[in-house]
Scaffold this active site. Structure first.
Site, PDB file in Angstrom:
ATOM      1  N   SER A 157       0.942  -1.150   0.069  1.00 54.75           N
ATOM      2  CA  SER A 157       0.081  -0.005  -0.027  1.00 54.75           C
ATOM      3  C   SER A 157       0.771   1.371  -0.007  1.00 54.75           C
ATOM      4  CB  SER A 157      -0.976  -0.002   1.234  1.00 54.75           C
ATOM      5  OG  SER A 157      -2.050   0.816   1.018  1.00 54.75           O
ATOM      6  N   GLU A 163      -9.725  -4.489  -6.223  1.00 52.55           N
ATOM      7  CA  GLU A 163      -8.952  -3.394  -5.494  1.00 52.55           C
ATOM      8  C   GLU A 163      -8.968  -2.170  -6.126  1.00 52.55           C
ATOM      9  OE1 GLU A 163      -5.497  -3.425  -2.972  1.00 52.55           O
ATOM     10  OE2 GLU A 163      -4.995  -5.497  -3.639  1.00 52.55           O
ATOM     11  N   HIS A 207      -8.031  -5.762  -0.456  1.00 49.36           N
ATOM     12  CA  HIS A 207      -6.624  -4.871  -0.114  1.00 49.36           C
ATOM     13  C   HIS A 207      -5.733  -5.377   0.877  1.00 49.36           C
ATOM     14  CE1 HIS A 207      -4.365  -1.307  -0.429  1.00 49.36           C
ATOM     15  NE2 HIS A 207      -4.496  -0.989   0.701  1.00 49.36           N
TER      16      HIS A 207
END
Length: 345
Positions: A183, A277, A307
């Protein structure tokens, strides 16, 4: 063993792999996360967008969640050693029979956690990074870089560079370093590699990222079909963090987003992302940059994976374990290719 991808398509230097249909655990995770965690994040983004004061309150509240994450505990047999820098902290993690990285300067994973630059840290990510290091048969230096609201992602990049310099100064050969993250940390890992290249530093053996936040401009994400399909991240989340924390006086510098850079000269990259996602748009933009620069990229699109739970859920989800094993195989292949002087890309 990891499940072999169902489809593999080669586009110049980019190999795109799609996994078999998601298992039952992954499919169940979607409605559960969508009705719990996503609603919590959506409410937080809504409150934070009222102005600078509420935004700072929400950012600090999310940062406070790191302390109680200690209850997640430490895996049995895990060795830990803190490393203190001027502005941040990191820690070594390794399990037997991996040798003590403070003594044996062989190969290593340099890891940057996720959390949208407002959450995450050593406590919440310890079990994940320990598992990744164990199955990769490598020690991990995991970095608790500075975050909003006390520091800008540019400061986070300075911390990432300091950690990379530390490994080089400790005697780790660059061709034995895997730079990894998920991320926000995945985007930071890519940005570190680009900055190292631009500064003339030796580059790592490879980059291994999960669902990287690679574009601070939300336009492409909001236009993507996954904008309303993500089980974890509400569409308003990343956009709010940019407006209230990353943009300076309302201005977002395009150079802060890795997708706006030329990737020429970067080492091989493994990028794993879920098919539903919101950050799939960022992953595809990274793939485009790699294709343009002829950088070797293995893009794995995991069916329906939520995610970051591609890896973070490896302790619970079989699909997560498959993804983690694929990442570990990539890490070992990159390190082994450096040792033998062959290209394993």
């Amino acid at each position: 063993m990891a499940t072999s991808p169902q489809t593999s398509v080669s586009v110049t230097s980019v190999i795109v792999e799609t996994s078999p249909p998601a298992r039952i655990g992954t499919r169940i995770a979607h409605p559960v996360l969508r009705t719990t965690l996503q609603q919590f994040l959506r409410a937080g983004a809504w409150v934070a967008d009222f102005g600078p004061g509420p935004a700072e309150l929400i950012f600090r509240a999310t940062r406070l969640s790191e302390a109680p994450a200690r209850i997640l505990g430490t895996p049995r047999g895990l060795h830990r050693h803190p490393v203190f820098f001027d502005n941040f902290q990191a820690e070594w993690l390794w399990t037997a029979p991996i040798p003590d990285p403070r003594i044996a300067r062989d190969a290593v994973i340099l890891y940057f956690h996720g959390g949208a630059f407002i959450a995450g840290g050593l406590n919440s990510y310890r079990r994940h990074t320990a598992r990744l290091g164990s199955i990769s048969e490598l020690p991990v230096l995991t970095v608790d870089y500075r975050q909003l609201p006390d520091a800008h992602p540019n400061d986070s990049l300075d911390d990432a560079l300091a950690a990379y310099h530390y490994l080089l100064d400790q005697g780790f050969a660059p061709e034995k370093i895997i730079v990894s993250g998920d991320s926000a940390g995945g985007g930071l890992a890519l940005r570190l590699a680009l900055t190292a290249r631009d500064q003339g530093l030796p580059l790592p053996a490879a980059i291994s990222v999960t669902s990287p936040w690679a574009d601070f401009d939300s336009t492409a994400r909001m236009a993507h079909a996954n904008a309303n399909a993500d089980a974890v991240l509400p569409a308003a989340g990343p956009a709010m963090v940019v407006r209230r924390g990353i943009a300076i006086n309302g201005v977002l510098d395009p150079s802060w987003s890795v997708v706006n850079h030329d990737f020429t000269g970067l080492p091989p990259i493994l990028l794993q992302v879920g098919s539903r996602e919101m950050l799939l748009a960022d992953a595809l933009a990274v793939a485009q940059r790699c294709a343009e620069a002829q950088v070797s990229l293995r893009l794995q699109i995991r069916a329906s994976a939520p995610h970051t739970l591609i890896h973070l859920g490896a302790g619970l989800l079989a699909d997560g374990r498959d993804a983690a094993c694929d990442a570990a195989e990539f890490h070992r292949a990159m390190i082994d290719s450096a040792a033998t002087g062959r290209s394993a890309a």
